[in-house]
Enzyme design. Structure first.
Site, mmCIF file in Angstrom:
data_model
loop_
_atom_site.group_PDB
_atom_site.id
_atom_site.type_symbol
_atom_site.label_atom_id
_atom_site.label_comp_id
_atom_site.label_asym_id
_atom_site.label_seq_id
_atom_site.Cartn_x
_atom_site.Cartn_y
_atom_site.Cartn_z
ATOM 1 N N ARG A 164 0.861 -1.182 0.000
ATOM 2 C CA ARG A 164 0.000 0.000 0.000
ATOM 3 C C ARG A 164 0.894 1.227 0.000
ATOM 4 O O ARG A 164 1.811 1.320 0.835
ATOM 5 C CB ARG A 164 -0.903 0.006 1.249
ATOM 6 C CG ARG A 164 -1.930 1.106 1.241
ATOM 7 C CD ARG A 164 -2.712 1.240 2.530
ATOM 8 N NE ARG A 164 -2.021 2.102 3.478
ATOM 9 C CZ ARG A 164 -2.636 2.623 4.539
ATOM 10 N NH1 ARG A 164 -3.907 2.324 4.813
ATOM 11 N NH2 ARG A 164 -1.976 3.417 5.371
ATOM 12 N N TYR A 207 -3.150 11.614 5.635
ATOM 13 C CA TYR A 207 -3.522 10.300 6.173
ATOM 14 C C TYR A 207 -2.456 9.261 5.837
ATOM 15 O O TYR A 207 -1.926 9.223 4.721
ATOM 16 C CB TYR A 207 -4.873 9.824 5.605
ATOM 17 C CG TYR A 207 -4.967 8.349 5.860
ATOM 18 C CD1 TYR A 207 -4.716 7.417 4.857
ATOM 19 C CD2 TYR A 207 -5.128 7.887 7.163
ATOM 20 C CE1 TYR A 207 -4.679 6.060 5.125
ATOM 21 C CE2 TYR A 207 -5.091 6.533 7.450
ATOM 22 C CZ TYR A 207 -4.862 5.619 6.423
ATOM 23 O OH TYR A 207 -4.796 4.290 6.708
ATOM 24 N N ASP A 222 -5.161 3.859 -0.187
ATOM 25 C CA ASP A 222 -6.313 4.096 0.679
ATOM 26 C C ASP A 222 -6.693 5.573 0.620
ATOM 27 O O ASP A 222 -5.927 6.443 1.052
ATOM 28 C CB ASP A 222 -5.935 3.718 2.127
ATOM 29 C CG ASP A 222 -7.144 3.665 3.046
ATOM 30 O OD1 ASP A 222 -7.009 3.102 4.142
ATOM 31 O OD2 ASP A 222 -8.217 4.176 2.646
ATOM 32 N N HIS A 254 -9.330 6.767 2.064
ATOM 33 C CA HIS A 254 -9.879 7.008 3.404
ATOM 34 C C HIS A 254 -11.157 7.840 3.370
ATOM 35 O O HIS A 254 -11.338 8.755 4.194
ATOM 36 C CB HIS A 254 -8.819 7.675 4.280
ATOM 37 C CG HIS A 254 -8.698 7.019 5.626
ATOM 38 N ND1 HIS A 254 -9.153 7.592 6.770
ATOM 39 C CD2 HIS A 254 -8.192 5.831 5.986
ATOM 40 C CE1 HIS A 254 -8.922 6.797 7.802
ATOM 41 N NE2 HIS A 254 -8.329 5.721 7.356
ATOM 42 N N GLU A 304 -8.908 1.868 -2.233
ATOM 43 C CA GLU A 304 -9.690 1.582 -1.034
ATOM 44 C C GLU A 304 -10.418 2.807 -0.516
ATOM 45 O O GLU A 304 -9.881 3.900 -0.500
ATOM 46 C CB GLU A 304 -8.754 1.063 0.054
ATOM 47 C CG GLU A 304 -9.411 0.844 1.386
ATOM 48 C CD GLU A 304 -8.430 0.567 2.496
ATOM 49 O OE1 GLU A 304 -7.253 0.262 2.203
ATOM 50 O OE2 GLU A 304 -8.827 0.673 3.665
ATOM 51 N N GLU A 364 -13.909 -1.688 5.809
ATOM 52 C CA GLU A 364 -13.290 -1.825 7.141
ATOM 53 C C GLU A 364 -14.159 -1.251 8.256
ATOM 54 O O GLU A 364 -14.045 -1.688 9.394
ATOM 55 C CB GLU A 364 -11.913 -1.184 7.170
ATOM 56 C CG GLU A 364 -11.881 0.310 7.054
ATOM 57 C CD GLU A 364 -10.464 0.860 7.011
ATOM 58 O OE1 GLU A 364 -9.621 0.319 6.271
ATOM 59 O OE2 GLU A 364 -10.202 1.823 7.741
ATOM 60 N N ARG A 415 -13.661 -5.524 2.625
ATOM 61 C CA ARG A 415 -12.561 -5.445 3.601
ATOM 62 C C ARG A 415 -13.037 -5.540 5.048
ATOM 63 O O ARG A 415 -12.353 -5.079 5.959
ATOM 64 C CB ARG A 415 -11.791 -4.136 3.378
ATOM 65 C CG ARG A 415 -11.187 -4.025 2.000
ATOM 66 C CD ARG A 415 -10.038 -3.057 1.951
ATOM 67 N NE ARG A 415 -8.975 -3.467 2.837
ATOM 68 C CZ ARG A 415 -8.637 -2.801 3.943
ATOM 69 N NH1 ARG A 415 -9.299 -1.722 4.292
ATOM 70 N NH2 ARG A 415 -7.643 -3.245 4.694
ATOM 71 N N GLU A 473 -4.519 -7.263 4.628
ATOM 72 C CA GLU A 473 -3.708 -6.111 5.024
ATOM 73 C C GLU A 473 -2.802 -6.525 6.172
ATOM 74 O O GLU A 473 -3.217 -7.260 7.075
ATOM 75 C CB GLU A 473 -4.605 -4.960 5.459
ATOM 76 C CG GLU A 473 -3.825 -3.717 5.879
ATOM 77 C CD GLU A 473 -4.729 -2.561 6.262
ATOM 78 O OE1 GLU A 473 -5.888 -2.793 6.577
ATOM 79 O OE2 GLU A 473 -4.249 -1.409 6.229
ATOM 80 N N TRP A 503 -12.248 11.885 7.949
ATOM 81 C CA TRP A 503 -10.808 11.732 8.169
ATOM 82 C C TRP A 503 -10.316 10.466 7.509
ATOM 83 O O TRP A 503 -10.975 9.434 7.540
ATOM 84 C CB TRP A 503 -10.483 11.653 9.656
ATOM 85 C CG TRP A 503 -9.023 11.329 9.843
ATOM 86 C CD1 TRP A 503 -7.954 12.152 9.596
ATOM 87 C CD2 TRP A 503 -8.468 10.066 10.233
ATOM 88 N NE1 TRP A 503 -6.778 11.496 9.821
ATOM 89 C CE2 TRP A 503 -7.054 10.221 10.221
ATOM 90 C CE3 TRP A 503 -9.015 8.834 10.591
ATOM 91 C CZ2 TRP A 503 -6.177 9.172 10.559
ATOM 92 C CZ3 TRP A 503 -8.149 7.813 10.915
ATOM 93 C CH2 TRP A 503 -6.760 7.997 10.915
HETATM 94 C C1 CS2 Z 1 -6.793 2.280 7.576
HETATM 95 C C2 CS2 Z 1 -6.887 2.047 9.049
HETATM 96 O O1 CS2 Z 1 -5.431 0.369 7.472
HETATM 97 C C3 CS2 Z 1 -6.324 1.008 6.901
HETATM 98 O O2 CS2 Z 1 -6.861 0.655 5.846
HETATM 99 O O3 CS2 Z 1 -7.998 2.710 7.011
HETATM 100 O O4 CS2 Z 1 -5.599 2.057 9.580
HETATM 101 C C4 CS2 Z 1 -7.745 3.058 9.800
HETATM 102 O O5 CS2 Z 1 -7.225 4.352 9.617
HETATM 103 C C5 CS2 Z 1 -7.734 2.694 11.269
HETATM 104 O O6 CS2 Z 1 -8.189 1.364 11.408
HETATM 105 C C6 CS2 Z 1 -8.651 3.611 12.069
HETATM 106 O O7 CS2 Z 1 -8.676 3.194 13.407
HETATM 107 MG MG MG Z 2 -8.409 1.826 5.232
#
Ligand code: CS2
Ligand code: MG
Length: 420
Positions: free
Chosen positions: A162, A174, A227, A229, A253, A279, A300, A356, A420
């Site tokens: 990633r 991020y 990602d 996000h 992602e 996630e 995910r 991941e 975020w």
């Molecule tokens: C992120 C996460 O790993 C990822 O894909 O989206 O690290 C996410 O930021 C954290 O799980 C938030 O607690």
């Molecule tokens: Mg993520």
């Protein structure tokens, strides 16, 4: 073979009657919520209930509302207990409720494996592959820093990476560690939510450089993910997908926050860049529409956030009908118990895609969590220890008490609150 006598079954039920449910919040490097379910025979199982930034909500829910209902139940009845906690609460779904169900579920699968003398992946249907292919994280303040990190990971045998890098002109992008040595240290210093700026224009004007240079440097064999996000609108994500098409990502992602699953139809209509999401999803209902319409390519969902092994297995089986593969979340705010539970499920799942991986833990967290997992040549290998093959040292955990810590909050440059 004659059916076991009633007394033998009773003996089994007696030995697997739940007698204690312990909820431990500890902070070995970062906060974790761990559940330990103990049975009459002394066999116990462990589960992860960590919801990053809301740990005490989960712990209270487990102690006050879940634990009393479990005492006296037969730990073997995994599905019945899952349904009891899901339907019996009336107020279904949600991250706190489903993390509690998840932790109980992981612990019960752990117990069942220990009683059977088999690793959980055997109970699910056995191995469908020799190991679990992972994608690791390469991050840096500049494209060059990020690609140097990616090169080091490739040298270690990782086949999927990633890539995240700072957005020029923005403080605190991020996925970028800045001056912190790892994600644990980055999170542990957040007694209140830090605010981070976001600019879609600055991001969209710079992100292509990262992948153009990555392909130029590493060629076409390495798989790259990225990602977003949840920071774009559907049409912005469509444009990003088209921009990145020449670089053949494994997946993009969380391009868009998807309470409105239909957003992914819009992205899909414009780009062939594979899409991944899930996630923060807690049940199959959160992702049903986008799976059945094949608007995504990878789901995910995490064992801790989507109802445990039982929850993830249901989602995996549904996703397989629509050519969607699983790529479980594997962030640092999931404990080694979750990583192990997912690795067992990944080994079994016929539609496994990629896992991941940010490491199973650190020197500090390894004082509390032990696990029969290893990483080699870009794959996780799961041992044959009965159950999940993890353990939790309560005495060591007591040396690392909980301390409140938040995830950041994001705002646009005009102050608008953003994802975020
Ligand atoms: C992120 C996460 O790993 C990822 O894909 O989206 O690290 C996410 O930021 C954290 O799980 C938030 O607690
Ligand atoms: Mg993520």
């Amino acid at each position: 073979m004659p059916a076991p006598s009633r007394s033998k079954i009773l003996t089994q039920e007696k030995s697997t009657t739940i007698t204690d449910v312990r909820v431990i919040v500890s902070s070995p490097g970062r906060n974790f919520v761990t559940v330990k379910i103990v049975t009459e025979s002394g066999i116990y199982g462990v589960g992860d209930a960590t919801v990053n930034g809301r740990e005490m909500a989960v712990a209270t829910y487990l102690k006050e509302h879940v634990a009393p209902c479990l005492i006296g139940r037969n730990a073997h009845q995994i599905e019945d207990i899952w349904q009891y906690l899901y339907k019996g609460v009336y107020w279904r779904k949600g991250p706190i409720n489903m993390a509690c169900i998840a932790a109980v579920d992981m612990a019960l699968w752990d117990i069942k494996g220990k009683v059977a003398g088999l690793p959980v992946y055997e109970l699910l249907g056995g191995k469908s592959r020799r190991g679990v292919t992972v994608y690791a994280h390469a991050t840096g303040d500049t494209v060059s820093d990020t690609l140097d990190r990616a090169g080091a990971l490739i040298d270690q045998g990782f086949k999927a990476i990633r890539l995240q890098t700072s957005v020029p002109g923005l403080e605190g992008s991020y996925g970028v560690l800045g001056d912190k040595k790892d994600y644990f240290e980055q999170q542990s210093s957040r007694p209140l939510p830090p605010e981070q700026p976001w600019s879609t224009r600055k991001y969209m004007n710079s992100i292509e450089d990262l992948f153009r240079e990555a392909r130029a440097r590493f060629g076409d064999d390495i798989a790259f993910t990225h990602d977003v996000h949840s920071r774009l609108t559907p049409i912005e994500a469509a444009r990003l997908g088209k921009i990145l098409e020449p670089y053949d990502l494994l997946f993009l992602e969380d391009a868009v926050a998807a309470e409105n699953q239909d957003s992914y139809r819009i992205i899909r209509e414009h780009t062939t860049t594979p899409l991944a999401i899930g996630e923060i999803y807690n049940t199959i209902w959160d992702c049903k529409e986008m799976i059945q319409n094949q608007w995504i390519d990878y789901i995910r969902t995490a064992a801790t956030h989507a109802g445990g092994i039982t929850g993830l297995r249901r989602i995996a089986e549904f996703a397989a009908l629509f050519h969607v593969r699983i790529a479980p979340h594997g962030a640092p705010d999931l404990s080694p118990i979750c990583h192990a539970a997912q690795a067992h499920l990944d080994l079994w799942a016929p539609n496994f895609g990629v896992q991941e991986y940010v490491g199973f833990g650190t020197e500090i967290s390894n004082q509390v969590f032990s696990y029969d997992l290893s990483i080699q040549d870009g794959m996780i290998f799961v041992g044959d220890t009965p159950g999940l093959g993890v353990d939790f040292n309560e005495e060591a955990a007591a040396d690392h008490p909980y301390k409140r810590s938040y995830l950041p909050v994001s705002r646009l440059e005009d102050g608008t609150l953003w994802s975020w």
